[in-house]
Design a protein around this motif. Structure first.
Motif, PDB file in Angstrom:
ATOM      1  N   ILE A 189      -2.369   6.580  -7.740  1.00 27.03           N
ATOM      2  CA  ILE A 189      -1.908   6.514  -6.345  1.00 27.03           C
ATOM      3  C   ILE A 189      -1.866   5.059  -5.897  1.00 27.03           C
ATOM      4  CG2 ILE A 189      -2.425   7.143  -3.951  1.00 27.03           C
ATOM      5  CD1 ILE A 189      -3.772   9.718  -5.072  1.00 27.03           C
ATOM      6  N   ALA A 190      -2.921   4.311  -6.185  1.00 25.74           N
ATOM      7  CA  ALA A 190      -2.970   2.895  -5.804  1.00 25.74           C
ATOM      8  C   ALA A 190      -1.840   2.110  -6.466  1.00 25.74           C
ATOM      9  CB  ALA A 190      -4.325   2.295  -6.179  1.00 25.74           C
ATOM     10  N   THR A 191      -1.551   2.422  -7.725  1.00 24.44           N
ATOM     11  CA  THR A 191      -0.494   1.718  -8.451  1.00 24.44           C
ATOM     12  C   THR A 191       0.870   1.987  -7.831  1.00 24.44           C
ATOM     13  OG1 THR A 191      -1.775   1.801 -10.489  1.00 24.44           O
ATOM     14  CG2 THR A 191       0.591   1.434 -10.720  1.00 24.44           C
ATOM     15  N   ILE A 192       1.133   3.233  -7.475  1.00 26.43           N
ATOM     16  CA  ILE A 192       2.437   3.556  -6.886  1.00 26.43           C
ATOM     17  C   ILE A 192       2.561   2.943  -5.494  1.00 26.43           C
ATOM     18  CG2 ILE A 192       2.061   5.805  -5.747  1.00 26.43           C
ATOM     19  CD1 ILE A 192       4.563   6.773  -7.305  1.00 26.43           C
ATOM     20  N   ILE A 193       1.473   2.944  -4.727  1.00 30.66           N
ATOM     21  CA  ILE A 193       1.485   2.319  -3.402  1.00 30.66           C
ATOM     22  C   ILE A 193       1.784   0.826  -3.533  1.00 30.66           C
ATOM     23  CG2 ILE A 193      -0.007   1.591  -1.489  1.00 30.66           C
ATOM     24  CD1 ILE A 193      -1.350   4.370  -1.664  1.00 30.66           C
ATOM     25  N   ASP A 194       1.100   0.166  -4.461  1.00 32.38           N
ATOM     26  CA  ASP A 194       1.276  -1.278  -4.648  1.00 32.38           C
ATOM     27  C   ASP A 194       2.710  -1.605  -5.052  1.00 32.38           C
ATOM     28  OD1 ASP A 194       0.428  -3.976  -4.777  1.00 32.38           O
ATOM     29  OD2 ASP A 194      -0.048  -3.784  -6.901  1.00 32.38           O
ATOM     30  N   VAL A 242       1.997   1.630   3.947  1.00 30.65           N
ATOM     31  CA  VAL A 242       2.524   2.697   3.098  1.00 30.65           C
ATOM     32  C   VAL A 242       1.793   3.986   3.440  1.00 30.65           C
ATOM     33  CG1 VAL A 242       2.825   3.537   0.731  1.00 30.65           C
ATOM     34  CG2 VAL A 242       3.018   1.102   1.200  1.00 30.65           C
ATOM     35  N   GLU A 243       2.536   5.084   3.518  1.00 31.21           N
ATOM     36  CA  GLU A 243       1.944   6.411   3.656  1.00 31.21           C
ATOM     37  C   GLU A 243       2.420   7.274   2.499  1.00 31.21           C
ATOM     38  OE1 GLU A 243       2.746   8.286   7.410  1.00 31.21           O
ATOM     39  OE2 GLU A 243       1.150   7.157   8.386  1.00 31.21           O
ATOM     40  N   VAL A 244       1.508   8.077   1.983  1.00 28.36           N
ATOM     41  CA  VAL A 244       1.818   9.018   0.915  1.00 28.36           C
ATOM     42  C   VAL A 244       1.498  10.413   1.448  1.00 28.36           C
ATOM     43  CG1 VAL A 244       1.327   9.715  -1.452  1.00 28.36           C
ATOM     44  CG2 VAL A 244       1.190   7.291  -0.821  1.00 28.36           C
ATOM     45  N   SER A 247      -2.774  12.207 -13.899  1.00 26.47           N
ATOM     46  CA  SER A 247      -3.806  13.076 -13.322  1.00 26.47           C
ATOM     47  C   SER A 247      -5.180  12.767 -13.902  1.00 26.47           C
ATOM     48  CB  SER A 247      -3.457  14.547 -13.585  1.00 26.47           C
ATOM     49  OG  SER A 247      -3.532  14.828 -14.968  1.00 26.47           O
ATOM     50  N   ASP A 248      -6.185  13.215 -13.169  1.00 31.08           N
ATOM     51  CA  ASP A 248      -7.556  13.091 -13.678  1.00 31.08           C
ATOM     52  C   ASP A 248      -7.903  14.368 -14.461  1.00 31.08           C
ATOM     53  OD1 ASP A 248      -8.173  15.081 -11.792  1.00 31.08           O
ATOM     54  OD2 ASP A 248      -9.149  13.700 -10.412  1.00 31.08           O
ATOM     55  N   ILE A 249      -9.140  14.486 -14.905  1.00 28.51           N
ATOM     56  CA  ILE A 249      -9.517  15.637 -15.734  1.00 28.51           C
ATOM     57  C   ILE A 249      -9.499  16.962 -14.971  1.00 28.51           C
ATOM     58  CG2 ILE A 249     -10.854  14.275 -17.380  1.00 28.51           C
ATOM     59  CD1 ILE A 249     -13.403  15.236 -15.969  1.00 28.51           C
ATOM     60  N   ASN A 250      -9.478  16.912 -13.643  1.00 22.58           N
ATOM     61  CA  ASN A 250      -9.447  18.128 -12.829  1.00 22.58           C
ATOM     62  C   ASN A 250      -8.031  18.534 -12.420  1.00 22.58           C
ATOM     63  OD1 ASN A 250     -12.324  18.396 -12.772  1.00 22.58           O
ATOM     64  ND2 ASN A 250     -12.373  16.723 -11.287  1.00 22.58           N
ATOM     65  N   GLY A 251      -7.025  17.793 -12.895  1.00 22.72           N
ATOM     66  CA  GLY A 251      -5.641  18.115 -12.544  1.00 22.72           C
ATOM     67  C   GLY A 251      -5.204  17.547 -11.210  1.00 22.72           C
ATOM     68  N   ASN A 252      -6.018  16.649 -10.641  1.00 25.16           N
ATOM     69  CA  ASN A 252      -5.648  15.970  -9.395  1.00 25.16           C
ATOM     70  C   ASN A 252      -4.929  14.669  -9.720  1.00 25.16           C
ATOM     71  OD1 ASN A 252      -6.962  17.804  -7.587  1.00 25.16           O
ATOM     72  ND2 ASN A 252      -8.907  16.895  -8.207  1.00 25.16           N
ATOM     73  N   TRP A 253      -4.080  14.232  -8.814  1.00 31.32           N
ATOM     74  CA  TRP A 253      -3.418  12.942  -8.941  1.00 31.32           C
ATOM     75  C   TRP A 253      -4.495  11.874  -8.930  1.00 31.32           C
ATOM     76  CZ3 TRP A 253       0.484  10.862  -4.786  1.00 31.32           C
ATOM     77  CH2 TRP A 253       1.248   9.810  -5.336  1.00 31.32           C
ATOM     78  N   HIS A 254      -4.577  11.085  -9.967  1.00 28.43           N
ATOM     79  CA  HIS A 254      -5.625  10.072 -10.126  1.00 28.43           C
ATOM     80  C   HIS A 254      -5.502   9.000  -9.044  1.00 28.43           C
ATOM     81  CE1 HIS A 254      -8.026   6.876 -11.906  1.00 28.43           C
ATOM     82  NE2 HIS A 254      -8.557   7.807 -12.688  1.00 28.43           N
ATOM     83  N   VAL A 255      -6.624   8.630  -8.429  1.00 30.83           N
ATOM     84  CA  VAL A 255      -6.596   7.652  -7.338  1.00 30.83           C
ATOM     85  C   VAL A 255      -6.062   6.296  -7.800  1.00 30.83           C
ATOM     86  CG1 VAL A 255      -8.346   8.768  -5.910  1.00 30.83           C
ATOM     87  CG2 VAL A 255      -9.049   7.076  -7.622  1.00 30.83           C
TER      88      VAL A 255
END
Length: 171
Positions: free
Chosen positions: A79-84, A136-138, A68-76
């Motif tokens: 997301i890119a790493t899991i997609i790849d 890929v779709e998330v 996560s990022d500092i705001n508690g969101n899934w870090h972009v």
């Protein structure tokens, strides 16, 4: 001739199954930090494959604090790493070796929060010689399947062979 065809089909199905199993083992090894980089294993921690076929993977994932990022969101970047990696495993399931990415495009639509459950679906779309494409779709399962990101990726066969040492002629 029909018996030969059936035997060839059975051998082909066995090879496809073996390649799918290699692909799933590769993804599991990356997820658990056996191979790859710490960033990948941190970004994929807890990934679960729920459906796997040649050229297709569907996974569930609960967004961990580490991704996560500092705001508690899934870090972009996570997301890119899991997609790849999930997309790479889908592509790997169709051939005998990993490929290198030559084009990778992600569009982000929304995000997920820590502990949200998401689904990642990767499909191989086509193969043209040494090039393979996938999509890929998330989606966020915690809020009704809202699209988080979609990606397309083109890969090329990695035929690189390490040079063999040349023997020197003695004079």
């Amino acid at each position: 001739m029909k018996a030969d065809t059936s035997k060839e089909e059975a051998q082909s199905m066995t090879m496809m199954h073996l390649q799918l199993q290699r692909s799933l083992k590769w993804l599991d090894d990356v997820t658990h930090g056996i191979i790859g980089y710490e960033l990948e294993s941190r970004s994929l921690a807890g990934l679960q494959v729920i459906e796997a076929r040649t050229g297709f993977l569907r996974c569930n994932f609960i967004v961990p604090l580490l991704a996560s990022d500092i705001n508690g969101n899934w870090h972009v970047g996570a997301i890119a790493t899991i997609i790849d990696n999930v997309g790479g495993a889908a592509i790997y399931s169709t051939g005998h070796h990993l490929k290198v990415t030559v084009n990778f495009n992600i569009t982000y639509y929304s995000t997920a929060k820590i502990q949200d459950e998401v689904e990642i679906e990767a499909k191989v779309k086509g193969n043209k010689g040494k090039l393979t494409s996938m999509a890929v779709e998330v989606r966020n399962k915690s809020n009704g399947g809202q699209l988080i990101a979609s990606a397309t990726q083109w890969t090329a066969a990695n035929d690189y062979r390490s040079p063999q040492p040349q023997s020197r002629a003695k004079l």
